[in-house]
Design an enzyme around this catalytic site. Structure first.
Site, PDB file in Angstrom:
ATOM      1  N   HIS A  19      43.890  42.688  41.820  1.00  0.00           N
ATOM      2  CA  HIS A  19      43.030  42.113  42.861  1.00  0.00           C
ATOM      3  C   HIS A  19      41.916  43.112  43.225  1.00  0.00           C
ATOM      4  O   HIS A  19      40.745  42.743  43.334  1.00  0.00           O
ATOM      5  CB  HIS A  19      43.823  41.833  44.147  1.00  0.00           C
ATOM      6  CG  HIS A  19      44.871  40.766  44.042  1.00  0.00           C
ATOM      7  ND1 HIS A  19      46.173  40.974  44.437  1.00  0.00           N
ATOM      8  CD2 HIS A  19      44.821  39.482  43.616  1.00  0.00           C
ATOM      9  CE1 HIS A  19      46.867  39.852  44.269  1.00  0.00           C
ATOM     10  NE2 HIS A  19      46.080  38.937  43.765  1.00  0.00           N
ATOM     11  N   LYS A  43      53.929  29.033  48.066  1.00  0.00           N
ATOM     12  CA  LYS A  43      54.885  30.072  47.709  1.00  0.00           C
ATOM     13  C   LYS A  43      55.575  30.585  48.976  1.00  0.00           C
ATOM     14  O   LYS A  43      54.978  30.611  50.042  1.00  0.00           O
ATOM     15  CB  LYS A  43      54.159  31.236  47.037  1.00  0.00           C
ATOM     16  CG  LYS A  43      53.409  30.822  45.793  1.00  0.00           C
ATOM     17  CD  LYS A  43      52.576  31.985  45.288  1.00  0.00           C
ATOM     18  CE  LYS A  43      51.662  31.554  44.168  1.00  0.00           C
ATOM     19  NZ  LYS A  43      50.731  32.604  43.768  1.00  0.00           N
ATOM     20  N   ARG A  92      43.450  35.920  34.355  1.00  0.00           N
ATOM     21  CA  ARG A  92      44.107  37.006  33.628  1.00  0.00           C
ATOM     22  C   ARG A  92      44.344  36.618  32.175  1.00  0.00           C
ATOM     23  O   ARG A  92      44.148  37.386  31.270  1.00  0.00           O
ATOM     24  CB  ARG A  92      45.461  37.350  34.269  1.00  0.00           C
ATOM     25  CG  ARG A  92      45.327  38.077  35.560  1.00  0.00           C
ATOM     26  CD  ARG A  92      46.583  37.988  36.359  1.00  0.00           C
ATOM     27  NE  ARG A  92      46.787  36.647  36.866  1.00  0.00           N
ATOM     28  CZ  ARG A  92      47.679  36.322  37.771  1.00  0.00           C
ATOM     29  NH1 ARG A  92      48.479  37.236  38.244  1.00  0.00           N
ATOM     30  NH2 ARG A  92      47.797  35.083  38.194  1.00  0.00           N
ATOM     31  N   SER A 130      51.373  39.547  41.660  1.00  0.00           N
ATOM     32  CA  SER A 130      52.125  39.890  42.875  1.00  0.00           C
ATOM     33  C   SER A 130      53.606  39.555  42.688  1.00  0.00           C
ATOM     34  O   SER A 130      54.481  40.307  43.117  1.00  0.00           O
ATOM     35  CB  SER A 130      51.593  39.112  44.077  1.00  0.00           C
ATOM     36  OG  SER A 130      50.236  39.389  44.266  1.00  0.00           O
TER      37      SER A 130
HETATM   38  P1  ADP Z   1      47.269  32.471  44.593  1.00  0.00           P
HETATM   39  O1  ADP Z   1      48.561  32.273  45.298  1.00  0.00           O
HETATM   40  O2  ADP Z   1      46.137  31.688  45.176  1.00  0.00           O
HETATM   41  O3  ADP Z   1      47.325  32.379  43.071  1.00  0.00           O
HETATM   42  P2  ADP Z   1      47.141  35.349  44.293  1.00  0.00           P
HETATM   43  O4  ADP Z   1      47.115  36.336  45.399  1.00  0.00           O
HETATM   44  O5  ADP Z   1      48.340  35.362  43.385  1.00  0.00           O
HETATM   45  O6  ADP Z   1      46.908  33.957  44.975  1.00  0.00           O
HETATM   46  O7  ADP Z   1      45.832  35.507  43.412  1.00  0.00           O
HETATM   47  C1  ADP Z   1      44.551  35.326  43.936  1.00  0.00           C
HETATM   48  C2  ADP Z   1      43.550  35.269  42.802  1.00  0.00           C
HETATM   49  O8  ADP Z   1      43.547  36.506  42.126  1.00  0.00           O
HETATM   50  C3  ADP Z   1      43.848  34.213  41.734  1.00  0.00           C
HETATM   51  O9  ADP Z   1      42.634  33.694  41.255  1.00  0.00           O
HETATM   52  C4  ADP Z   1      44.549  35.004  40.664  1.00  0.00           C
HETATM   53  O10 ADP Z   1      44.374  34.406  39.389  1.00  0.00           O
HETATM   54  C5  ADP Z   1      43.794  36.311  40.760  1.00  0.00           C
HETATM   55  N1  ADP Z   1      44.583  37.439  40.271  1.00  0.00           N
HETATM   56  C6  ADP Z   1      45.844  37.775  40.563  1.00  0.00           C
HETATM   57  N2  ADP Z   1      46.232  38.886  39.927  1.00  0.00           N
HETATM   58  C7  ADP Z   1      45.152  39.279  39.190  1.00  0.00           C
HETATM   59  C8  ADP Z   1      44.907  40.348  38.264  1.00  0.00           C
HETATM   60  N3  ADP Z   1      45.850  41.207  37.933  1.00  0.00           N
HETATM   61  N4  ADP Z   1      43.688  40.415  37.715  1.00  0.00           N
HETATM   62  C9  ADP Z   1      42.736  39.501  38.019  1.00  0.00           C
HETATM   63  N5  ADP Z   1      42.893  38.478  38.856  1.00  0.00           N
HETATM   64  C10 ADP Z   1      44.086  38.353  39.429  1.00  0.00           C
END
Ligand code: ADP
Length: 159
Positions: A19, A43, A92, A130
């Site tokens: 992130h 979630k 990703r 995450s």
């Molecule tokens: P959500 O529950 O909306 O998927 P996340 O916090 O898991 O929220 O992710 C928010 C955004 O960040 C999403 O677009 C996800 O694809 C992106 N994301 C999560 N991890 C990574 C990473 N390692 N690299 C790039 N983007 C990421």
């Protein structure tokens, strides 16, 4: 001139180095980047919304044009209220594509004035999520390469 503002929405439960990589890249492209932490995620939340906000704010405090907020409304309504023109999402792997494509299509339908932009992280962050961080930690594994120290410390106190 109108300020270029992007919303980066997500659960951030917890915020990871993936992130953060995306946020740093975006902060160089936009006048302002707003991290929008979802209050009503499908979630099951691991950390409370307040914990996620304070942790992310602390970690991102050095980047002047980034701020952290939470929202419980439709994403496009939140974006509009913040005068943002862009919703930023991370891709990703191909596996992210289908869901993200559907989400951006729905958001475009709900508000055609707001564009979704996709960014990819640096290669070394492409496998971080995450949920994997939570799982590795809960099994006693080392997550120091995946999250900032402050996140690791807080998560450890939760287990
Ligand atoms: P959500 O529950 O909306 O998927 P996340 O916090 O898991 O929220 O992710 C928010 C955004 O960040 C999403 O677009 C996800 O694809 C992106 N994301 C999560 N991890 C990574 C990473 N390692 N690299 C790039 N983007 C990421």
């Amino acid at each position: 001139m109108t300020k270029k503002i992007a919303i980066y929405p997500g659960s951030f439960d917890p915020i990871t180095n993936g992130h953060i990589d995306l946020i740093k890249r975006a902060s160089r492209l936009f006048d302002e980047v707003i991290i929008g932490i979802t209050q009503n995620s499908k979630k099951t939340a691991f950390m409370s919304i307040d914990e996620r906000i304070s942790l992310s704010s602390e970690i991102l405090k050095e980047i002047d044009n980034v701020k952290v907020l939470s929202f419980g409304t439709l994403l496009v309504d939140f974006a509009q209220a913040q005068n943002a023109q862009v919703i930023l999402r991370g891709l990703r792997a191909v596996s992210d594509f289908e869901y993200e494509f559907q989400l951006s299509g729905m958001n475009k339908h709900l508000n055609a004035n707001i564009e979704t932009l996709f960014m990819t992280p640096a290669e070394q962050y492409a496998n971080i999520s995450s949920s994997l961080v939570r799982e590795i930690l809960s099994l006693g594994g080392d997550v120091s390469h995946f999250v900032p120290k402050a996140v690791e410390t807080l998560l450890k106190t939760r287990l």
